[in-house]
Design an enzyme around this catalytic site. Sequence first.
Site, PDB file in Angstrom:
ATOM      1  N   CYS A 206      27.133 -65.847  15.143  1.00  0.00           N
ATOM      2  CA  CYS A 206      27.412 -65.469  13.819  1.00  0.00           C
ATOM      3  C   CYS A 206      26.386 -64.745  13.073  1.00  0.00           C
ATOM      4  CB  CYS A 206      27.333 -66.713  12.988  1.00  0.00           C
ATOM      5  SG  CYS A 206      27.246 -67.002  11.305  1.00  0.00           S
TER       6      CYS A 206
ATOM      7  N   CYS B 165      29.622 -74.690   8.263  1.00  0.00           N
ATOM      8  CA  CYS B 165      28.415 -73.741   8.347  1.00  0.00           C
ATOM      9  C   CYS B 165      27.255 -74.674   7.950  1.00  0.00           C
ATOM     10  CB  CYS B 165      28.266 -72.596   7.386  1.00  0.00           C
ATOM     11  SG  CYS B 165      26.614 -72.085   6.927  1.00  0.00           S
TER      12      CYS B 165
ATOM     13  N   TYR C 191      13.801 -57.081 -15.075  1.00  0.00           N
ATOM     14  CA  TYR C 191      14.684 -57.634 -13.932  1.00  0.00           C
ATOM     15  C   TYR C 191      15.101 -58.882 -14.525  1.00  0.00           C
ATOM     16  CZ  TYR C 191      12.077 -53.470 -12.430  1.00  0.00           C
ATOM     17  OH  TYR C 191      11.061 -52.378 -12.330  1.00  0.00           O
TER      18      TYR C 191
ATOM     19  N   GLU D 195      17.248 -56.519 -18.448  1.00  0.00           N
ATOM     20  CA  GLU D 195      18.218 -56.374 -17.380  1.00  0.00           C
ATOM     21  C   GLU D 195      19.171 -55.093 -17.259  1.00  0.00           C
ATOM     22  OE1 GLU D 195      18.901 -58.025 -14.179  1.00  0.00           O
ATOM     23  OE2 GLU D 195      20.609 -56.766 -14.402  1.00  0.00           O
TER      24      GLU D 195
ATOM     25  N   ASP E 269      10.634 -59.407 -11.499  1.00  0.00           N
ATOM     26  CA  ASP E 269      11.279 -59.981 -10.677  1.00  0.00           C
ATOM     27  C   ASP E 269      12.393 -58.749 -10.070  1.00  0.00           C
ATOM     28  OD1 ASP E 269      12.578 -61.422  -8.598  1.00  0.00           O
ATOM     29  OD2 ASP E 269      13.705 -62.757  -9.791  1.00  0.00           O
TER      30      ASP E 269
ATOM     31  N   CYS F 172      11.296 -60.271  -3.589  1.00  0.00           N
ATOM     32  CA  CYS F 172      11.946 -60.648  -2.274  1.00  0.00           C
ATOM     33  C   CYS F 172      11.453 -59.646  -1.107  1.00  0.00           C
ATOM     34  CB  CYS F 172      13.500 -60.424  -2.821  1.00  0.00           C
ATOM     35  SG  CYS F 172      14.007 -58.900  -3.333  1.00  0.00           S
TER      36      CYS F 172
HETATM   37  N1  SAH Z   1      15.236 -63.081 -12.094  1.00  0.00           N
HETATM   38  C1  SAH Z   1      16.774 -62.875 -12.010  1.00  0.00           C
HETATM   39  C2  SAH Z   1      17.104 -62.131 -10.691  1.00  0.00           C
HETATM   40  C3  SAH Z   1      16.548 -60.847 -10.431  1.00  0.00           C
HETATM   41  S1  SAH Z   1      17.325 -60.036  -9.227  1.00  0.00           S
HETATM   42  C4  SAH Z   1      17.427 -64.318 -12.026  1.00  0.00           C
HETATM   43  O1  SAH Z   1      16.772 -65.225 -11.344  1.00  0.00           O
HETATM   44  O2  SAH Z   1      18.423 -64.420 -12.155  1.00  0.00           O
HETATM   45  C5  SAH Z   1      16.760 -58.237  -9.832  1.00  0.00           C
HETATM   46  C6  SAH Z   1      17.602 -58.024 -10.910  1.00  0.00           C
HETATM   47  O3  SAH Z   1      17.150 -56.719 -11.340  1.00  0.00           O
HETATM   48  C7  SAH Z   1      19.172 -57.766 -10.803  1.00  0.00           C
HETATM   49  O4  SAH Z   1      19.615 -58.637 -11.787  1.00  0.00           O
HETATM   50  C8  SAH Z   1      19.412 -56.500 -11.029  1.00  0.00           C
HETATM   51  O5  SAH Z   1      20.690 -56.124 -11.493  1.00  0.00           O
HETATM   52  C9  SAH Z   1      18.104 -55.976 -11.889  1.00  0.00           C
HETATM   53  N2  SAH Z   1      17.962 -54.598 -11.881  1.00  0.00           N
HETATM   54  C10 SAH Z   1      18.059 -53.469 -11.121  1.00  0.00           C
HETATM   55  N3  SAH Z   1      17.373 -52.492 -11.371  1.00  0.00           N
HETATM   56  C11 SAH Z   1      16.995 -52.613 -12.539  1.00  0.00           C
HETATM   57  C12 SAH Z   1      16.017 -51.709 -13.353  1.00  0.00           C
HETATM   58  N4  SAH Z   1      15.695 -50.550 -13.113  1.00  0.00           N
HETATM   59  N5  SAH Z   1      15.614 -52.266 -14.605  1.00  0.00           N
HETATM   60  C13 SAH Z   1      16.166 -53.468 -15.072  1.00  0.00           C
HETATM   61  N6  SAH Z   1      16.931 -54.333 -14.232  1.00  0.00           N
HETATM   62  C14 SAH Z   1      17.086 -53.730 -12.963  1.00  0.00           C
END
Ligand code: SAH
Length: 454
Positions: free
Chosen positions: A80, A162, A314, A335, A384, A411
């Site tokens: 897998c 799973c 983000y 976002e 994030d 991440c």
């Molecule tokens: N903190 C959020 C998850 C973040 S994941 C939660 O817990 O739900 C990263 C996020 O950044 C995604 O939703 C993606 O769509 C967004 N993203 C990607 N590039 C970006 C940019 N240039 N400006 C703003 N957001 C962005």
Amino acid sequence: MSEWKKNDKFETVIEDISETGEGIGKTDGFTWFIKDTVIGDRVEAKAMKTKKSYGFARMERILEPSKNRVEPKCPVARQCGGCQLQAMDYKEQLTFKERKIYNNLTRIGGFTEIPMLPIIGMDEPWRYRNKAQFPWGMDKEDNIITGFYAGRTHSIIGCEDCLLGIEENEDILKIIKAHMERFGLRLYDEETHKGLIRHTLIRKGFKTGELMVCQVINGKSLPHQEELVEELLKIPGMTSISYSVNREKTNVIMGNQVENLYGPGYISDYIGDVKYRISPLSFYQVNPVQTEKLYGTALEYAGLTGGETVWDLYCGIGTISLFLAQKAKKVYGVEIVPQAIEDARENAKLNGMENVEFFVGKAEEVLPEQFEKNQVYADVIVVDPPRKGCDEVCLDTIVKMGPKRVVYVSCDSATLARDLKYLAERGYELSRVRGCDMFPHSGHVETVALLTLV
Ligand code: SAH
């Protein structure tokens, strides 16, 4: 070219694990990537594909197992594509992830003193996923099967249970399979683009116990809906049943549209005290137990006392924003995906939170614009970003705004290290770093870092 030829056999000791989970071993300066091995294993392997200084090999035999090797719990762990580290003792997985963060911060970030706290692992690192998408297919004897794609392919490894997923998956999949057999529904075939039944999406609210099933179909409607609903309702917690129409030739699993068959069209769940509404198409973290710990750490690092103005860049569906809003005067979220912002606003309303405001757009555009035009202010900025990290314009604006604290949730510890270096060279001090294991048995690790203005 190297002197290695395909099928050549050799012996090596695994010293490290790659980003994608393969073991790394060496022979006279030549580097091998070998799947299904664990750091410390001495193995016999067979060359598959070689480049100038590295190659991929298949593990033939374990000559001497690593002291951290364990028997994978899942019978299909090797075939897998889902788990890469199941053969490694969980404690050792955590050590490996911690070291990965540390190494990136020293090598890429150039930090010499790293204020690192112990990684946050799971007490029970199984059955943590609240979401699964099961593809359907046929085995060699023409039986309907479902499970997971083998690594990097679309051949299905049969597995209805799973061990990362919820126990209810198996019963739900049995009902769907029986429904297909009873009414002769045809499986979707990727090659001919014919047949009806595509993936089955299953989600669960871990705190509420609510279950959702959404069947993806290549057609206008799902035949004998009532019978399917009746069967699925026998499963305790079943709250939302729907189907999604996806008639495209695509790897994207869900269609854009969802038709409701039973229930309100969504399930609910909580992270901490904050409630979230989850519809089949909305994003939601897949490991809610660890999400609570991760965001709890971010909240702790933000050091809020109730009077602060906070920016959450983000922000996705506003998970962190709402978490912070419990303790801040005002939270602004940014976002890029408009749908996610709609969900964020909806979730704020659901929780009666009026001290949050969301912007749709790129962090590197919205933040500078708001700063230059409206002289917006921040006590704390939380970011994030996706794997590629923050745009330099975004970091630069953060530096100009000069918040007392920056909390970086990441991440990918390589881009984290790069961005922390940038901020550390411009007046910020790295005060705390902590890993959080959101995906046990995979090679991924999340990190929270706190930077303080000096
Ligand atoms: N903190 C959020 C998850 C973040 S994941 C939660 O817990 O739900 C990263 C996020 O950044 C995604 O939703 C993606 O769509 C967004 N993203 C990607 N590039 C970006 C940019 N240039 N400006 C703003 N957001 C962005």
